[in-house]
Scaffold this motif. Structure first.
Motif, PDB file in Angstrom:
ATOM      1  N   ASP A 141       0.781  -1.231   0.000  1.00 23.66           N
ATOM      2  CA  ASP A 141       0.000   0.000   0.000  1.00 23.66           C
ATOM      3  C   ASP A 141       0.814   1.285   0.000  1.00 23.66           C
ATOM      4  N   THR A 142       2.085   1.218  -0.298  1.00 22.49           N
ATOM      5  CA  THR A 142       2.854   2.445  -0.503  1.00 22.49           C
ATOM      6  C   THR A 142       4.161   2.142  -1.219  1.00 22.49           C
ATOM      7  N   HIS A 175      -1.312   3.271  -5.673  1.00 22.38           N
ATOM      8  CA  HIS A 175      -1.330   4.725  -5.790  1.00 22.38           C
ATOM      9  C   HIS A 175      -0.591   5.198  -7.037  1.00 22.38           C
ATOM     10  N   GLU A 176      -0.963   6.368  -7.506  1.00 25.07           N
ATOM     11  CA  GLU A 176      -0.311   6.947  -8.673  1.00 25.07           C
ATOM     12  C   GLU A 176       0.958   7.706  -8.302  1.00 25.07           C
ATOM     13  N   THR A 177       1.213   7.841  -6.992  1.00 22.44           N
ATOM     14  CA  THR A 177       2.415   8.520  -6.539  1.00 22.44           C
ATOM     15  C   THR A 177       3.651   7.775  -7.024  1.00 22.44           C
ATOM     16  N   ILE A 228       5.025  -4.165  -8.121  1.00 25.03           N
ATOM     17  CA  ILE A 228       3.859  -4.143  -9.002  1.00 25.03           C
ATOM     18  C   ILE A 228       2.995  -3.003  -8.497  1.00 25.03           C
ATOM     19  N   ILE A 229       2.839  -2.001  -9.323  1.00 25.19           N
ATOM     20  CA  ILE A 229       2.033  -0.837  -8.959  1.00 25.19           C
ATOM     21  C   ILE A 229       0.964  -0.669 -10.032  1.00 25.19           C
ATOM     22  N   ALA A 230      -0.273  -0.860  -9.640  1.00 21.25           N
ATOM     23  CA  ALA A 230      -1.395  -0.785 -10.580  1.00 21.25           C
ATOM     24  C   ALA A 230      -2.417   0.203 -10.063  1.00 21.25           C
ATOM     25  N   THR A 231      -2.929   1.039 -10.935  1.00 22.42           N
ATOM     26  CA  THR A 231      -3.936   2.016 -10.533  1.00 22.42           C
ATOM     27  C   THR A 231      -5.272   1.304 -10.332  1.00 22.42           C
ATOM     28  N   PHE A 265       3.051  19.469  -1.680  1.00 19.72           N
ATOM     29  CA  PHE A 265       3.723  19.392  -0.382  1.00 19.72           C
ATOM     30  C   PHE A 265       4.615  18.152  -0.273  1.00 19.72           C
ATOM     31  N   GLY A 266       4.852  17.480  -1.396  1.00 16.33           N
ATOM     32  CA  GLY A 266       5.725  16.322  -1.385  1.00 16.33           C
ATOM     33  C   GLY A 266       5.036  15.003  -1.134  1.00 16.33           C
ATOM     34  N   GLY A 267       3.692  14.998  -1.150  1.00 13.39           N
ATOM     35  CA  GLY A 267       2.938  13.773  -0.922  1.00 13.39           C
ATOM     36  C   GLY A 267       2.314  13.256  -2.194  1.00 13.39           C
ATOM     37  N   GLY A 268       1.233  12.510  -2.050  1.00  9.18           N
ATOM     38  CA  GLY A 268       0.549  11.970  -3.217  1.00  9.18           C
ATOM     39  C   GLY A 268      -0.654  11.149  -2.807  1.00  9.18           C
ATOM     40  N   GLY A 269      -1.222  10.445  -3.777  1.00  7.93           N
ATOM     41  CA  GLY A 269      -2.400   9.630  -3.505  1.00  7.93           C
ATOM     42  C   GLY A 269      -3.296   9.537  -4.709  1.00  7.93           C
ATOM     43  N   HIS A 270      -4.592   9.584  -4.465  1.00 10.74           N
ATOM     44  CA  HIS A 270      -5.608   9.461  -5.506  1.00 10.74           C
ATOM     45  C   HIS A 270      -6.133  10.846  -5.916  1.00 10.74           C
TER      46      HIS A 270
END
Length: 332
Positions: free
Chosen positions: A79-80, A110-112, A123-126, A288-293
């Motif tokens: 999850d990150t 996440h798209e971050t 494996i990173i999938a939207t 601010f240096g973060g990310g998410g949806h």
């Protein structure tokens, strides 16, 4: 794409599954489900902070420990893929060295951007939730998804989609939930368990009333912010996360487009949770240096005050809303 995860698992009997230092329903459910699916008594579940009480409706939450397993054959981070959310691990020299020296695999939705510096596969999938990715991997690799695993996945997806009503939910999400029901999940029973643990004490309800009175409105009411100082975190967060307590209430205020709950700490750290009704939350957090949806994101920064953050929000949000409106117009 999923075959490389099968290759990673080969010849490994002891795996430590890691959550970031801001555990939520998706990270916890993903970790528990993966533990069931991998089905090894040698595996361990690690989180650098205690699991909040409001998440303890997940069976086996107590298996998550603060004791890092240095003897594990490998590590899976769920999850990150953002280093800022793993700072407690990376600030610990012994843990950091372990992550550099042993195999690590990252599963995220996440798209971050992935900015982890230690060697790892991923494996990173939207997708609406990390648990949904784990379900797809398990199905593709024909790993056994027990009813316990299915329940953890179902609860995790429900948590990260606000009960299947977020903008990320699509037909594939609903098909996944139907598949989980076929595996024995009872949505009514899971929700009854969740509701029991989500009950608030009179003290927390009084605190929520106080938080509501503290909400600040800017940009003609389009921006709602609330300050959660460290004193509040110490006093209430073990029983109920203030962000969870107030954010949806803020977002549902008439005219509000952006809601941000901001926590401040004595060491200068500041964290923000962002919820929006326009797809700009990830861009706000990214500033601010973060990310998410697009509709739900978060960030962490240092040496800023609550007023500093609000000031920057006021500067950047009008332009982001304008860009979103232009994009919507072009697509329609």
């Amino acid at each position: 794409m999923y075959e490389k995860f099968a290759e990673f698992l080969a010849n490994k009997s002891r795996i430590c599954i890691i959550q970031a230092e801001n555990p939520d329903g998706d990270s916890l459910g993903s970790a528990i489900a993966l533990d069931y699916i991998l089905n090894s008594s040698e595996n361990s579940l690690y989180c650098p902070v205690d699991i909040p009480k409001y998440l303890r409706y997940f069976p086996d939450w107590s298996r998550v420990t603060n004791d890092f397993d240095y003897k594990a054959d490998a590590y899976i981070i769920v999850d990150t893929a953002a280093s800022v959310l793993l700072s407690k691990l990376l600030d610990d020299t012994a843990i950091k060295n372990c992550l550099y020296q042993k195999p690590v695999f990252v599963l995220d939705h996440h798209e971050t951007p992935d900015d982890l510096e230690f060697p790892h596969e991923s494996i990173i999938a939207t997708l609406p939730a990390c648990a949904m990715l784990i379900f797809k991997i398990a199905r593709t690799l024909q790993l056994n998804i027990t009813q316990d695993a299915a329940e953890a996945i179902y609860s995790a997806i429900s948590s990260d989609t606000l009960g299947l009503v977020s903008n990320s939910v699509d037909a594939d999400t609903m098909r996944t939930m139907a598949d989980l029901i076929d595996l024995g999940v009872s949505p009514a029973q899971l929700d009854e368990r969740r509701r029991e643990f989500m009950k608030k004490s009179p003290r927390i309800l009084d605190y929520k009333a106080d938080l509501i009175k503290r909400i600040d409105y800017s940009l003609d009411g389009e921006l709602a912010t609330v300050h959660i100082p460290f004193e509040d975190i110490q006093q209430y967060s073990d029983e109920y996360n203030p962000n969870v307590l107030i954010l949806e209430e803020m977002r549902l205020v008439e005219g509000v487009v952006v809601a941000v709950a901001i926590k401040t700490y004595p060491d200068g750290k500041i964290t923000g949770k962002v919820r929006t009704s326009e797809p700009i939350a990830d861009q706000i957090a990214g500033y601010f240096g973060g990310g998410g949806h697009p509709f739900a994101a978060g960030f962490r920064s240092y040496d800023m005050s609550y007023d500093d953050v609000v000031s920057d929000l006021i500067k950047i949000i009008p332009n982001l809303l304008e860009q979103s409106a232009i994009k919507n117009s072009e697509e329609s």
